[in-house]
Write an enzyme that holds these catalytic residues in place. Sequence first.
Site, PDB file in Angstrom:
ATOM      1  N   ASP A 193       0.894  -1.602  -0.018  1.00 23.31           N
ATOM      2  CA  ASP A 193       0.320  -0.060  -0.191  1.00 23.31           C
ATOM      3  C   ASP A 193       0.798   1.112   0.104  1.00 23.31           C
ATOM      4  OD1 ASP A 193      -2.731   1.640   0.418  1.00 23.31           O
ATOM      5  OD2 ASP A 193      -2.093   1.775   2.107  1.00 23.31           O
ATOM      6  N   GLY A 194       0.504   2.442  -0.862  1.00 23.52           N
ATOM      7  CA  GLY A 194       0.874   3.417  -0.764  1.00 23.52           C
ATOM      8  C   GLY A 194       2.172   4.134  -1.783  1.00 23.52           C
ATOM      9  N   SER A 201      -5.728  -4.812  -4.877  1.00 19.82           N
ATOM     10  CA  SER A 201      -7.475  -5.168  -5.123  1.00 19.82           C
ATOM     11  C   SER A 201      -8.002  -4.786  -6.308  1.00 19.82           C
ATOM     12  CB  SER A 201      -7.403  -3.892  -3.660  1.00 19.82           C
ATOM     13  OG  SER A 201      -7.555  -2.998  -4.565  1.00 19.82           O
ATOM     14  N   GLU A 206     -10.336  -3.371  -6.234  1.00 13.82           N
ATOM     15  CA  GLU A 206     -10.793  -1.654  -6.305  1.00 13.82           C
ATOM     16  C   GLU A 206      -9.873  -0.896  -7.748  1.00 13.82           C
ATOM     17  OE1 GLU A 206     -10.752  -2.719  -3.718  1.00 13.82           O
ATOM     18  OE2 GLU A 206     -12.474  -2.510  -3.050  1.00 13.82           O
ATOM     19  N   ASN A 207      -8.281  -1.436  -7.551  1.00 18.52           N
ATOM     20  CA  ASN A 207      -7.168  -1.220  -8.200  1.00 18.52           C
ATOM     21  C   ASN A 207      -7.919  -0.970  -9.599  1.00 18.52           C
ATOM     22  OD1 ASN A 207      -5.061  -2.804  -6.318  1.00 18.52           O
ATOM     23  ND2 ASN A 207      -5.349  -0.584  -6.607  1.00 18.52           N
TER      24      ASN A 207
END
Length: 155
Positions: A48-49, A93, A95-96
């Site tokens: 993440d990030g 994910s 959502e990606n």
Amino acid sequence: KTDSVVESDDERKRYEHARTYLNSAVNTERESGIELSKVPKHIAVIMDGNRRYGRNKYGSATRGHWDGSKTLVDFAKWCLAEGVEVVTVYAFSTENWNRSASEVSALMTIFCKYCDELRTEALTRGIKLNVLSTETDQIPNDVKAGITKMVNDTK
């Protein structure tokens, strides 16, 4: 800078460096000092990030994803050296898929390029690799082929 998936000389150099680094001895010696009997058998990590990092540092989400890939290689090598038996990586994910087409394409390019390198390293070290996905119909064919070969060859 844009997040184009067209490989620049800089991207090719980063990829070649990553390939060399993956196969190097860097981060392959125990350093924690933790007794082997107390080392966790399974560690899970959520990537993440990387996009935020890339935009802040380079003005390019894609560069952040490449850096995140190198960090994951570092982490995996550290886990091997420390005796961790299972590493689970949550890397993409559902959502990606809603991100820009160029960013998703760049991520798929990174996945595809690392599949063969990871397969080779896993075979050398006797490691089984597995990939879990709920969105297999959206994964590009070249990435599917790389994942299939990597998983089948390391059974």
